[in-house]
Design a protein around this motif. Structure first.
Motif: not given
Length: 237
Positions: A138-146, A153-156
């Protein structure tokens, strides 16, 4: 972590590093500092420089994983949201700018085969989060290209939708991904705390300089503390 050395024709030694930098590092560093001439130096430099054969002026083996594990465990136990990030690119490298691929002139670069799969390519074992810090269900994983966790990303949106305005930042490297993410967060109105023993750099002087910049001028980008103080604060009634 390994301190940067000069080219082969101008190879530096540990004595060439700034004494103030080394002294400051020794005061705050919990792990092992290895210099040329130490019995474990050759083995240590190969571990941290698998893609490039260098002879660094200093190898700093941090205890960061254990410190990060403790911080994450406490956060989970107290209901704080833990978000994981990892930098990487599509298998077809369609999201990889040519300038980024060419930067550094590495013998083994992004997309090339490495000891744990293609380097910085999503889906490869070497791109994933290390086993000791795997996300909980359930913990989000943010895949970032930078470099920064907010770029493309959709982190914000994830943070905004949960009403989160304060971030505790851990990870590597201090001067690149951590630094960029903290600055991005600061521009978006977030308060950031960086745990100095839960971030790391290949270059000790970069570690010291980056943390100093983040907390300069009364915390222009954020604040710097350590995992022990952070855990103590979380444990207060």
């Amino acid at each position: 972590m390994a301190a940067r050395s000069a080219p082969e024709t101008e190879r530096r030694t540990a004595t060439a590093l700034d004494d103030a930098v080394l002294a400051d590092l020794a005061r705050h560093f919990r792990g092992e500092l290895i210099r040329p001439g130490d019995p474990q130096y050759d083995a240590a430099r190969r571990v941290w420089n698998g893609a490039i054969d260098r002879h660094p002026a200093l190898v700093a083996r941090c205890t960061g994983v254990a410190d990060v594990q403790a911080a994450v465990r406490f956060a989970r136990e107290r209901g704080l949201l833990v978000i994981h990030t990892r930098e990487g690119h599509r298998p077809d490298l369609a999201d990889l700018p040519e300038a980024k691929k060419l930067r550094g002139r590495l013998k083994t670069g992004i997309g090339d085969p490495g000891p744990m799969g293609r380097i910085l390519v999503r889906g490869e074992y070497g791109h994933d989060i290390i086993d000791e810090l795997k996300p909980a269900p359930g913990e989000p994983v943010v895949d970032k290209p930078g470099k920064g966790a907010f770029y493309a990303t959709d982190l914000d949106s994830m943070l905004h939708n949960r009403g989160i305005r304060s971030l505790v930042v851990c990870g590597v490297t201090t001067e690149v991904c951590v630094n960029t993410t903290v600055r991005e967060a600061n521009d978006r109105g977030y308060d950031c705390l960086v745990l100095e023993d839960c971030v790391g750099s290949y270059f000790p002087e970069f570690q010291v300089a980056t943390l100093a910049m983040i907390k300069a001028q009364g915390g222009i980008f954020g604040w710097v503390s350590d995992s022990a103080r952070f855990l103590a604060a979380l444990d207060r009634p």
